[in-house]
Design an enzyme around this catalytic site. Structure first.
Site, short mmCIF file in Angstrom:
data_model
loop_
_atom_site.label_atom_id
_atom_site.label_comp_id
_atom_site.label_asym_id
_atom_site.label_seq_id
_atom_site.Cartn_x
_atom_site.Cartn_y
_atom_site.Cartn_z
N LEU A 34 -8.49 -2.71 25.50
CA LEU A 34 -9.72 -1.92 25.64
C LEU A 34 -9.49 -0.61 26.41
O LEU A 34 -10.42 -0.06 26.98
CB LEU A 34 -10.85 -2.74 26.30
CG LEU A 34 -11.14 -4.11 25.65
CD1 LEU A 34 -12.30 -4.80 26.37
CD2 LEU A 34 -11.46 -3.97 24.16
N SER A 126 1.60 8.35 11.12
CA SER A 126 0.71 9.51 11.10
C SER A 126 1.36 10.66 10.35
O SER A 126 2.59 10.80 10.35
CB SER A 126 0.47 9.91 12.56
OG SER A 126 0.03 11.23 12.67
N TYR A 151 3.34 12.43 21.32
CA TYR A 151 2.63 11.44 20.49
C TYR A 151 3.30 11.33 19.11
O TYR A 151 3.62 10.24 18.63
CB TYR A 151 1.15 11.82 20.34
CG TYR A 151 0.47 11.08 19.21
CD1 TYR A 151 0.13 9.74 19.34
CD2 TYR A 151 0.25 11.70 17.97
CE1 TYR A 151 -0.45 9.04 18.28
CE2 TYR A 151 -0.33 11.01 16.92
CZ TYR A 151 -0.67 9.68 17.07
OH TYR A 151 -1.23 9.00 16.02
N LYS A 155 5.59 8.25 16.91
CA LYS A 155 5.41 7.75 15.52
C LYS A 155 6.72 7.88 14.74
O LYS A 155 7.09 6.98 13.99
CB LYS A 155 4.27 8.52 14.83
CG LYS A 155 2.90 8.28 15.45
CD LYS A 155 2.49 6.81 15.38
CE LYS A 155 1.16 6.55 16.04
NZ LYS A 155 0.82 5.12 16.15
N VAL A 219 -14.90 27.06 15.23
CA VAL A 219 -13.92 26.90 14.15
C VAL A 219 -12.65 27.60 14.63
O VAL A 219 -12.67 28.80 14.91
CB VAL A 219 -14.44 27.54 12.84
CG1 VAL A 219 -13.36 27.51 11.77
CG2 VAL A 219 -15.71 26.85 12.37
N ARG A 233 -7.00 20.48 5.77
CA ARG A 233 -6.58 19.12 6.12
C ARG A 233 -7.00 18.15 5.03
O ARG A 233 -7.85 18.46 4.20
CB ARG A 233 -7.23 18.67 7.43
CG ARG A 233 -6.80 19.44 8.67
CD ARG A 233 -5.37 19.13 9.06
NE ARG A 233 -4.99 19.81 10.28
CZ ARG A 233 -4.54 21.07 10.34
NH1 ARG A 233 -4.42 21.80 9.22
NH2 ARG A 233 -4.21 21.62 11.49
N ARG A 297 -6.16 27.51 17.29
CA ARG A 297 -5.82 26.53 18.33
C ARG A 297 -4.30 26.37 18.35
O ARG A 297 -3.69 26.19 17.28
CB ARG A 297 -6.50 25.19 17.99
CG ARG A 297 -6.25 24.08 18.97
CD ARG A 297 -7.09 22.84 18.65
NE ARG A 297 -6.63 22.12 17.47
CZ ARG A 297 -7.13 20.96 17.05
NH1 ARG A 297 -8.14 20.39 17.71
NH2 ARG A 297 -6.67 20.37 15.97
#
Ligand code: NAD
Ligand code: WQD
Length: 338
Positions: A34, A126, A151, A155, A219, A233, A297
């Protein structure tokens, strides 16, 4: 009774997959500490399916406690390893926490699979393993580029660990599913995405803006070389993604795999721009979204979307929902949880 161990079963994709597994006659058991979820997801699952799911609130980095779950549940036919930390941004600042959590939990579960003879394993990978690729659409054989963050590296490493392990482990086969951009919620709006951390993915940002939790949204980038200047995407509905896991289990259980470990892309196979996603939201909900055009970004790739032919050919899986259904269901979930 075909028991399936779902790690991270109280999380976003895990909870939706549990519903699909139950609908297909499997008996899921969850292990989830959790850290990014709530057992309320299990109440939603019960309302949808009529079935009560047991969650072991255990940290998978604790080998002994994890092992006890296997001891208590003989005859597990498959494991789906969703459990992981998943924030790209957080991973940049806390790399060791990400390597520790995502890899140690995986190693422990694999060790238990070997000890208890669990033959089938599915891993949440991913599209971030592809890094900043320019090959579009990406196929499973598109080479990894340098991981953009710790991250994504967990993967890439996770996939390789599974590959090496499957090669030498008798009666063990595995699939790594490379998810593109999962979004949306179960059509009942009884389960959906409710992380403990602040949402930063596009679809929850859109719904939170529309409901007034945020004054507006930005955006990120309007000058990319795409059809409208915003990034592209591949948004995959979470229930279609859930169905891909069930298809994998059947494929592995039927012995249809050609190799001890295999990889599949799980996306819709088509690119949607940020502005197209916003227009789809406005169209299906009738809400006007307060958005502004802002700068790019850092770390965003311009475009990425899947070639999903392999999954259709071998697993018989294909998505049946598009961006409008994603927006409709995400909005229903947001309104119910406002
Ligand atoms: P989520 O955070 O909602 O679910 C992950 C669950 O794992 C959480 O409930 C968390 O509490 C649990 N967990 C984490 N570490 C644990 C540990 N050590 N022991 C026990 N439980 C632990 O995330 P999600 O969106 O459902 O993602 C599921 C998987 O899919 C993750 O592996 C993620 O990296 C991968 N993935 C997600 C996306 C996405 O955009 N959502 C995209 C590609 C891949
Ligand atoms: C989608 C698009 C943003 C928010 C991430 C991870 C990836 C995988 C999926 C786990 C981008 C734009 C977003 C906003 C915006 N997760 N956007 N305004 O970055 O494609 O992928 O989730 O494995 O590893 O990196 O998803 O939803 O953050 O962004 O314009 O407020 O929406 O720039 O083009 P992303 P996202």
């Amino acid at each position: 009774m075909q028991k399936v161990l779902v790690t991270g079963g109280c999380g976003y994709i895990g909870s939706h997959t549990i519903v699909d597994l139950i609908n297909n006659g499997f008996v899921p058991i969850s292990i989830d500490n959790l850290s990014n979820s709530d057992e309320k997801a299990l109440e939603g699952i019960q309302k949808i399916t009529g079935k009560q799911i047991r969650n072991y609130q255990i940290d998978l980095c604790d080998f002994e406690k994890t092992r006890e779950v296997f001891e208590e549940n003989p005859g597990i036919v498959g494991i789906i390893q969703f459990a992981a930390l998943k924030s790209v941004e957080e991973s940049v600042f806390q790399p060791l926490r990400y390597f520790h959590n995502n890899l140690e939990s995986l190693l422990n579960v694999l060790a238990c699979a070997a000890e208890f003879g669990v033959p089938n394993f599915i891993f949440s990978s991913s599209c971030s393993v592809y890094g900043n690729t320019t090959e579009l659409p990406v196929t499973e054989s598109t080479p990894f580029q340098e991981a953009e963050c710790p991250y994504a590296r967990t993967k890439q490493m996770g996939e390789k660990i599974i590959e090496d392990f499957a090669k030498v482990t008798k009666d063990f086969r595995a699939i790594s599913l490379r998810y593109f951009n999962p979004a949306g919620a179960h059509e009942s709006a009884l389960i959906g995405e409710s992380p403990r951390t602040k949402a930063s993915n596009l679809v929850p940002v859109i719904t939170e803006t529309a409901i007034g939790k945020r004054p507006n949204m930005t955006v990120f980038g309007s000058d990319y070389d795409t059809r409208d200047g915003s990034c592209v995407r591949d948004y995959i509905h979470v229930m279609d993604l859930a169905a891909a896991h069930t298809a994998c289990l059947r494929y592995l259980m039927g012995g249809k795999n050609a190799f001890p470990s295999e990889i599949f892309n799980v996306g819709i196979g088509d690119g949607v721009t940020v502005l197209e996603a916003i227009y789809a939201f406005e169209k299906v909900t009738g809400q006007k979204l307060n958005y502004i055009m802002g700068p790019r970004r850092a770390g965003d790739v311009v475009s990425i979307y899947a070639n999903r032919d392999k999954a259709e050919r071998l697993l018989g899986w294909k998505p049946v929902r598009g961006i409008e259904e994603i927006m409709r269901s995400a909005w229903a979930w947001q309104m119910k949880n406002a």
